[in-house]
Design a protein around this motif. Sequence first.
Motif, PDB file in Angstrom:
ATOM      1  N   ILE A  11      -6.783   4.423   6.823  1.00 21.99           N
ATOM      2  CA  ILE A  11      -6.826   3.819   8.139  1.00 21.99           C
ATOM      3  C   ILE A  11      -5.546   3.042   8.353  1.00 21.99           C
ATOM      4  O   ILE A  11      -4.875   2.637   7.404  1.00 21.99           O
ATOM      5  CB  ILE A  11      -8.044   2.901   8.312  1.00 21.99           C
ATOM      6  CG1 ILE A  11      -7.954   1.724   7.333  1.00 21.99           C
ATOM      7  CG2 ILE A  11      -9.329   3.630   8.124  1.00 21.99           C
ATOM      8  CD1 ILE A  11      -9.017   0.705   7.530  1.00 21.99           C
ATOM      9  N   LYS A  12      -5.194   2.852   9.597  1.00 25.03           N
ATOM     10  CA  LYS A  12      -3.944   2.186   9.935  1.00 25.03           C
ATOM     11  C   LYS A  12      -4.055   0.692   9.696  1.00 25.03           C
ATOM     12  O   LYS A  12      -5.000   0.064  10.125  1.00 25.03           O
ATOM     13  CB  LYS A  12      -3.608   2.461  11.394  1.00 25.03           C
ATOM     14  CG  LYS A  12      -2.215   1.993  11.794  1.00 25.03           C
ATOM     15  CD  LYS A  12      -1.907   2.430  13.199  1.00 25.03           C
ATOM     16  CE  LYS A  12      -0.504   1.998  13.602  1.00 25.03           C
ATOM     17  NZ  LYS A  12      -0.192   2.403  14.976  1.00 25.03           N
ATOM     18  N   ARG A  13      -3.081   0.123   9.012  1.00 26.91           N
ATOM     19  CA  ARG A  13      -3.077  -1.304   8.727  1.00 26.91           C
ATOM     20  C   ARG A  13      -1.828  -1.935   9.324  1.00 26.91           C
ATOM     21  O   ARG A  13      -0.848  -1.268   9.614  1.00 26.91           O
ATOM     22  CB  ARG A  13      -3.102  -1.549   7.219  1.00 26.91           C
ATOM     23  CG  ARG A  13      -4.260  -0.880   6.513  1.00 26.91           C
ATOM     24  CD  ARG A  13      -4.224  -1.227   5.031  1.00 26.91           C
ATOM     25  NE  ARG A  13      -5.178  -0.422   4.292  1.00 26.91           N
ATOM     26  CZ  ARG A  13      -6.465  -0.669   4.237  1.00 26.91           C
ATOM     27  NH1 ARG A  13      -6.959  -1.686   4.889  1.00 26.91           N
ATOM     28  NH2 ARG A  13      -7.276   0.106   3.547  1.00 26.91           N
ATOM     29  N   ARG A  20      -4.399  -1.739  -0.335  1.00 28.30           N
ATOM     30  CA  ARG A  20      -5.696  -1.811  -0.998  1.00 28.30           C
ATOM     31  C   ARG A  20      -5.836  -0.681  -1.999  1.00 28.30           C
ATOM     32  O   ARG A  20      -5.284   0.407  -1.838  1.00 28.30           O
ATOM     33  CB  ARG A  20      -6.821  -1.736   0.039  1.00 28.30           C
ATOM     34  CG  ARG A  20      -6.774  -2.882   1.042  1.00 28.30           C
ATOM     35  CD  ARG A  20      -7.017  -4.229   0.384  1.00 28.30           C
ATOM     36  NE  ARG A  20      -6.566  -5.319   1.236  1.00 28.30           N
ATOM     37  CZ  ARG A  20      -6.556  -6.588   0.877  1.00 28.30           C
ATOM     38  NH1 ARG A  20      -6.932  -6.930  -0.333  1.00 28.30           N
ATOM     39  NH2 ARG A  20      -6.133  -7.515   1.707  1.00 28.30           N
ATOM     40  N   ARG A  21      -6.608  -0.939  -2.997  1.00 28.29           N
ATOM     41  CA  ARG A  21      -6.813   0.042  -4.058  1.00 28.29           C
ATOM     42  C   ARG A  21      -7.576   1.238  -3.528  1.00 28.29           C
ATOM     43  O   ARG A  21      -8.558   1.105  -2.811  1.00 28.29           O
ATOM     44  CB  ARG A  21      -7.596  -0.626  -5.179  1.00 28.29           C
ATOM     45  CG  ARG A  21      -7.937   0.261  -6.351  1.00 28.29           C
ATOM     46  CD  ARG A  21      -8.692  -0.544  -7.392  1.00 28.29           C
ATOM     47  NE  ARG A  21      -9.198   0.272  -8.467  1.00 28.29           N
ATOM     48  CZ  ARG A  21      -9.981  -0.177  -9.430  1.00 28.29           C
ATOM     49  NH1 ARG A  21     -10.348  -1.443  -9.422  1.00 28.29           N
ATOM     50  NH2 ARG A  21     -10.397   0.615 -10.380  1.00 28.29           N
ATOM     51  N   GLU A  75     -14.107  -5.738   9.206  1.00 30.02           N
ATOM     52  CA  GLU A  75     -13.717  -4.740  10.204  1.00 30.02           C
ATOM     53  C   GLU A  75     -13.079  -3.527   9.542  1.00 30.02           C
ATOM     54  O   GLU A  75     -13.293  -2.381   9.969  1.00 30.02           O
ATOM     55  CB  GLU A  75     -12.745  -5.354  11.207  1.00 30.02           C
ATOM     56  CG  GLU A  75     -12.334  -4.395  12.311  1.00 30.02           C
ATOM     57  CD  GLU A  75     -11.458  -5.041  13.361  1.00 30.02           C
ATOM     58  OE1 GLU A  75     -10.602  -4.326  13.919  1.00 30.02           O
ATOM     59  OE2 GLU A  75     -11.621  -6.258  13.614  1.00 30.02           O
ATOM     60  N   ASP A  76     -12.303  -3.768   8.505  1.00 32.91           N
ATOM     61  CA  ASP A  76     -11.694  -2.680   7.733  1.00 32.91           C
ATOM     62  C   ASP A  76     -12.788  -1.757   7.184  1.00 32.91           C
ATOM     63  O   ASP A  76     -12.735  -0.531   7.334  1.00 32.91           O
ATOM     64  CB  ASP A  76     -10.878  -3.291   6.592  1.00 32.91           C
ATOM     65  CG  ASP A  76     -10.021  -2.271   5.863  1.00 32.91           C
ATOM     66  OD1 ASP A  76     -10.054  -1.086   6.212  1.00 32.91           O
ATOM     67  OD2 ASP A  76      -9.310  -2.683   4.930  1.00 32.91           O
ATOM     68  N   LEU A  77     -13.789  -2.330   6.565  1.00 31.66           N
ATOM     69  CA  LEU A  77     -14.912  -1.556   6.028  1.00 31.66           C
ATOM     70  C   LEU A  77     -15.636  -0.816   7.144  1.00 31.66           C
ATOM     71  O   LEU A  77     -15.991   0.365   7.002  1.00 31.66           O
ATOM     72  CB  LEU A  77     -15.879  -2.498   5.298  1.00 31.66           C
ATOM     73  CG  LEU A  77     -17.233  -1.922   4.847  1.00 31.66           C
ATOM     74  CD1 LEU A  77     -17.049  -0.706   3.952  1.00 31.66           C
ATOM     75  CD2 LEU A  77     -18.031  -3.006   4.132  1.00 31.66           C
ATOM     76  N   ALA A  78     -15.864  -1.473   8.265  1.00 30.50           N
ATOM     77  CA  ALA A  78     -16.565  -0.846   9.383  1.00 30.50           C
ATOM     78  C   ALA A  78     -15.800   0.365   9.909  1.00 30.50           C
ATOM     79  O   ALA A  78     -16.393   1.414  10.210  1.00 30.50           O
ATOM     80  CB  ALA A  78     -16.763  -1.863  10.510  1.00 30.50           C
ATOM     81  N   HIS A  83     -15.015   6.215  10.606  1.00 28.22           N
ATOM     82  CA  HIS A  83     -14.143   7.373  10.389  1.00 28.22           C
ATOM     83  C   HIS A  83     -14.851   8.463   9.592  1.00 28.22           C
ATOM     84  O   HIS A  83     -14.788   9.644   9.943  1.00 28.22           O
ATOM     85  CB  HIS A  83     -12.873   6.930   9.663  1.00 28.22           C
ATOM     86  CG  HIS A  83     -12.025   8.070   9.202  1.00 28.22           C
ATOM     87  ND1 HIS A  83     -11.195   8.772  10.052  1.00 28.22           N
ATOM     88  CD2 HIS A  83     -11.892   8.655   7.986  1.00 28.22           C
ATOM     89  CE1 HIS A  83     -10.585   9.736   9.380  1.00 28.22           C
ATOM     90  NE2 HIS A  83     -10.983   9.678   8.122  1.00 28.22           N
ATOM     91  N   LEU A  84     -15.524   8.082   8.542  1.00 30.76           N
ATOM     92  CA  LEU A  84     -16.149   9.069   7.670  1.00 30.76           C
ATOM     93  C   LEU A  84     -17.319   9.769   8.343  1.00 30.76           C
ATOM     94  O   LEU A  84     -17.531  10.973   8.159  1.00 30.76           O
ATOM     95  CB  LEU A  84     -16.595   8.411   6.365  1.00 30.76           C
ATOM     96  CG  LEU A  84     -15.446   7.955   5.459  1.00 30.76           C
ATOM     97  CD1 LEU A  84     -15.975   7.207   4.249  1.00 30.76           C
ATOM     98  CD2 LEU A  84     -14.607   9.149   5.019  1.00 30.76           C
TER      99      LEU A  84
END
Length: 219
Positions: A11-13, A20-21, A75-78, A83-84
């Motif tokens: 995802i775009k950061r 992130r790992r 929000e990153d997790l969401a 996306h998936l």
Amino acid sequence: MFGFRCKEARIKRSPTSPPRRKPRQSRALHTSQALQDAFVRLLVERGYAGITIREIVLVAGTGLGSFYEYFASKEDLARVCLHLRSKALLMALREVAERHAGRPMREVVDAAIESQIEAHREHPLEWGAHYLLERQLSGPDAYRKMYDRFVDEWGQALAAASDALPPGPRAEAARVCLTLIYGLMAQAHIGVRDAPDMPAISRQARGALHAYLDSLRPA
């Protein structure tokens, strides 16, 4: 997780966000998966605004540090989960184009509709939460990009038919197919507390798309 397992999600950061790992090893995949599953469970129960990261790690059975190894924020997790789940629908359409190439367009369209019906059949409450969350977090650019990806997959499915429409009408048809199916699915899952009437959705989609696509044929 939203019904689709994948080794990594990109995802775009922002430029200042630390990398992130990526969960490549089995233990790391398990941890990432547990966090995603916990998020979805809480999302269905409480809604996005009512979830905290501490609650996510508690339900997942992981530590707070583990969360930040894979996700920068809630929000990153969401966004990964959104996306998936969308990717699962895209892959279902892609399989239709591959498996039904050379078949009449009516059969291809029916198979495409059924692929989306089948993907939504399990965990309807999660799908309802997905569509609501999508409306909260998807900005215009991200929404437009994903919409175009779905249109492209519908176009590929329609092009695979033995009696495929010419490119111009086919491009229009792909957008109409997506818009109708997306609208039916999203509203059905947002608007009910239990499982939507999937046979009815299938019947409505087939009737509408068959009539529309027949209208594009020369008289």
